[in-house]
Design a protein around this motif. Structure first.
Motif, PDB file in Angstrom:
ATOM      1  N   LEU A 388      49.079  45.259  37.012  1.00  0.00           N
ATOM      2  CA  LEU A 388      48.128  45.757  38.008  1.00  0.00           C
ATOM      3  C   LEU A 388      48.308  44.937  39.282  1.00  0.00           C
ATOM      4  O   LEU A 388      48.025  43.732  39.310  1.00  0.00           O
ATOM      5  N   GLU A 390      47.833  43.159  42.627  1.00  0.00           N
ATOM      6  CA  GLU A 390      46.671  42.536  43.257  1.00  0.00           C
ATOM      7  C   GLU A 390      46.311  43.259  44.558  1.00  0.00           C
ATOM      8  O   GLU A 390      47.185  43.618  45.351  1.00  0.00           O
ATOM      9  N   ALA A 395      43.213  48.192  41.501  1.00  0.00           N
ATOM     10  CA  ALA A 395      42.572  46.894  41.228  1.00  0.00           C
ATOM     11  C   ALA A 395      41.213  46.806  41.916  1.00  0.00           C
ATOM     12  O   ALA A 395      40.235  46.316  41.333  1.00  0.00           O
ATOM     13  N   ARG A 400      41.471  47.040  35.045  1.00  0.00           N
ATOM     14  CA  ARG A 400      42.037  45.765  34.625  1.00  0.00           C
ATOM     15  C   ARG A 400      43.266  45.981  33.751  1.00  0.00           C
ATOM     16  O   ARG A 400      43.425  47.025  33.129  1.00  0.00           O
ATOM     17  N   LYS A 401      44.106  44.939  33.696  1.00  0.00           N
ATOM     18  CA  LYS A 401      45.201  44.956  32.731  1.00  0.00           C
ATOM     19  C   LYS A 401      44.617  45.003  31.327  1.00  0.00           C
ATOM     20  O   LYS A 401      43.616  44.349  31.037  1.00  0.00           O
ATOM     21  N   ASP A 403      43.431  47.778  29.948  1.00  0.00           N
ATOM     22  CA  ASP A 403      42.649  49.016  29.794  1.00  0.00           C
ATOM     23  C   ASP A 403      43.532  50.102  29.182  1.00  0.00           C
ATOM     24  O   ASP A 403      44.688  50.280  29.578  1.00  0.00           O
ATOM     25  N   ARG A 439      37.762  50.141  27.320  1.00  0.00           N
ATOM     26  CA  ARG A 439      37.849  48.689  27.442  1.00  0.00           C
ATOM     27  C   ARG A 439      36.853  48.060  26.465  1.00  0.00           C
ATOM     28  O   ARG A 439      35.653  48.282  26.576  1.00  0.00           O
TER      29      ARG A 439
END
Length: 455
Positions: A388, A390, A395, A400-401, A403, A439
């Motif tokens: 993901l 920045e 983002a 989020r990473k 998910d 998540r």
């Protein structure tokens, strides 16, 4: 019929010649096309600008990336290599590639049988890598068991029709060039069994000569190594991003555009370019004159002929040539990560007559159709956010990473192949993206718009 000693002797000689031709024809330690035409065509899959070809190894059908950037074939660990392929004559070695990680342990094996269409090598070396992180299948959404490069190209003339997705292999001494007025032919140079070309790029209003590795195993268009002395540096419009995964780990750097890239008379404008951070390319820069790589997103715009024996590469434009160079405007990198249970509706159609009795026909007079909805649970691919960027639109929306993506714009992800989902992030700026994710066992929804940084 009278049989003389001389006639028997002739028959024995013919049998001996035939036998020897079989033995010597199938004892080669190089690729040879085993048919009368000395050429064969193989269909391939083009996935994210990468060529995936069928390869038979020791009698087992596998899928390999065709990668001009590697020397010996590499088999990945997610096969039980020793048992399945029955590899033998092994020794332990360590391989090094792109990425900031350490060298990876591998088994070197000799005398393996490789078959690609009618092209056969009976004494092929290979490397078997047992690092669990080296698995390209999740990011491609397609099973890939290994990579092959130089050992195929050195023995045969390899024609790649990106437009028709056909690979043509021809014995080098049997290949005949056809006249092609719309083609360009460039000289190849070799370093560590890898092909390089000399060309030019216009950037920051300057024409800069560059030496590039031809890397068909890379999905980007162009990689350049920043060098202030040569004037190779990013413009002011760039963003930091995940660039790819190499043999020694992930690679990160800048993404930007160059004004024009040249391959003799062919000009490509506003080309995507990546500038890998120096920490990740220390191994690649061992060839001190190398300035970067030419990869799949440019190569696919041509039909290409590689002739390593004559050190030539021939290019002819195809229908991909005029495509715009697009990039991922969301900041999301997806990968296949296992499976999840999906509840799907399975409508059962029943037919009833006017008295309410069910029959077999749906079209008889006096009948009515009754929809009887039923549901079933099916195992479907799970797609995870593995990178993901920045400050990207995704983002900033709160994604989020880690998910697990359930749907994009109200379409269940299980209905699509991985590359079809990723293409949704390459659409025009301003496109609204609605993503539903899971998540920590909680379903959440996020929205954002695709952004074009280079406008």
């Amino acid at each position: 019929m009278k049989i003389t000693y001389l006639s028997v002797k002739r028959v024995l000689i013919l049998i001996l010649i035939f036998f020897c031709s079989i033995v010597f024809g199938f004892s080669q330690s190089k690729f040879v096309v085993q048919n009368k035409k000395h050429t064969d065509k193989i269909n391939f899959k083009l996935i994210n600008n990468l060529i995936v070809i069928p390869v038979e190894v020791n009698g087992v059908d596998l899928s390999f990336l065709l990668d001009t950037g590697v020397s010996k074939p590499i088999i990945f660990n997610f096969l039980n290599v020793s048992d399945t392929l029955k590899i033998k004559d092994t020794e332990t070695i360590f391989l090094r590639g792109l990425g900031e990680g350490e060298s990876v342990e591998a088994l070197k094996s000799k005398n393996n049988v490789f078959k690609i269409g009618d092209a056969i090598n009976l004494k092929q070396d290979l490397y078997a890598v047992y690092d669990s992180n080296l698995n390209f299948a999740p990011r491609l959404g397609f099973p890939v068991h290994g990579i092959i490069g130089f050992d195929l190209f050195k023995d045969l003339v390899v024609e790649i029709s990106y437009s028709k997705k056909i690979l043509k292999l021809t014995d080098s001494d049997k290949y005949v060039y056809k006249e092609c007025k719309k083609c360009e032919r460039l000289n190849l140079e070799f370093y560590n069994n890898k092909p390089y070309i000399n060309t030019e790029v216009r950037m920051n209003e300057r024409m800069i000569p560059i030496k590039l590795l031809i890397d068909s195993g890379g999905s980007d268009a162009l990689w350049l190594f920043e060098d202030d002395l040569l004037g190779i540096k990013s413009s002011d419009k760039f963003f930091h991003d995940f660039l790819g995964h190499g043999l020694s780990g992930s690679v990160y750097g800048k993404r930007s555009k160059v004004e024009t890239f040249y391959l003799k008379s062919f000009e490509l404008n506003k080309v995507n370019v990546s500038y890998p951070d120096s920490a990740y390319i220390a191994y690649a820069r061992r060839h001190k004159n190398r300035n970067g790589s030419l990869s799949g997103n440019i190569l696919k715009r041509f039909n290409v002929i590689f002739d390593y024996r004559k050190a030539l590469v021939t290019l002819k434009k195809n229908h991909y040539f005029g495509e715009k160079f697009r990039y991922n405007k969301s900041g999301i990198e997806l990968a296949h990560n296992g499976f999840r249970l999906v509840r799907e509706q399975d409508n059962v159609i029943k037919v009833a007559d006017v008295r309410g009795n069910y029959g077999d026909s749906q079209n008889q007079n006096g009948t009515r159709i009754i929809m009887n909805p039923q549901y079933k649970l099916s195992l479907k691919p799970a797609y995870e956010i593995v990178e993901l960027r920045e400050n990207s639109p995704a983002a900033r929306s709160g994604l989020r990473k880690g998910d697990i993506v359930l749907s994009i714009n109200n379409k269940g992800t299980h209905q699509f192949k991985l590359q079809e989902l990723i293409q949704m992030f390459y659409e025009d700026e301003g496109k609204r993206i609605k993503i539903k994710v899971e998540r920590d066992a909680i379903v959440m929804t996020f929205e954002f718009e695709l952004e074009n940084i280079f406008q």
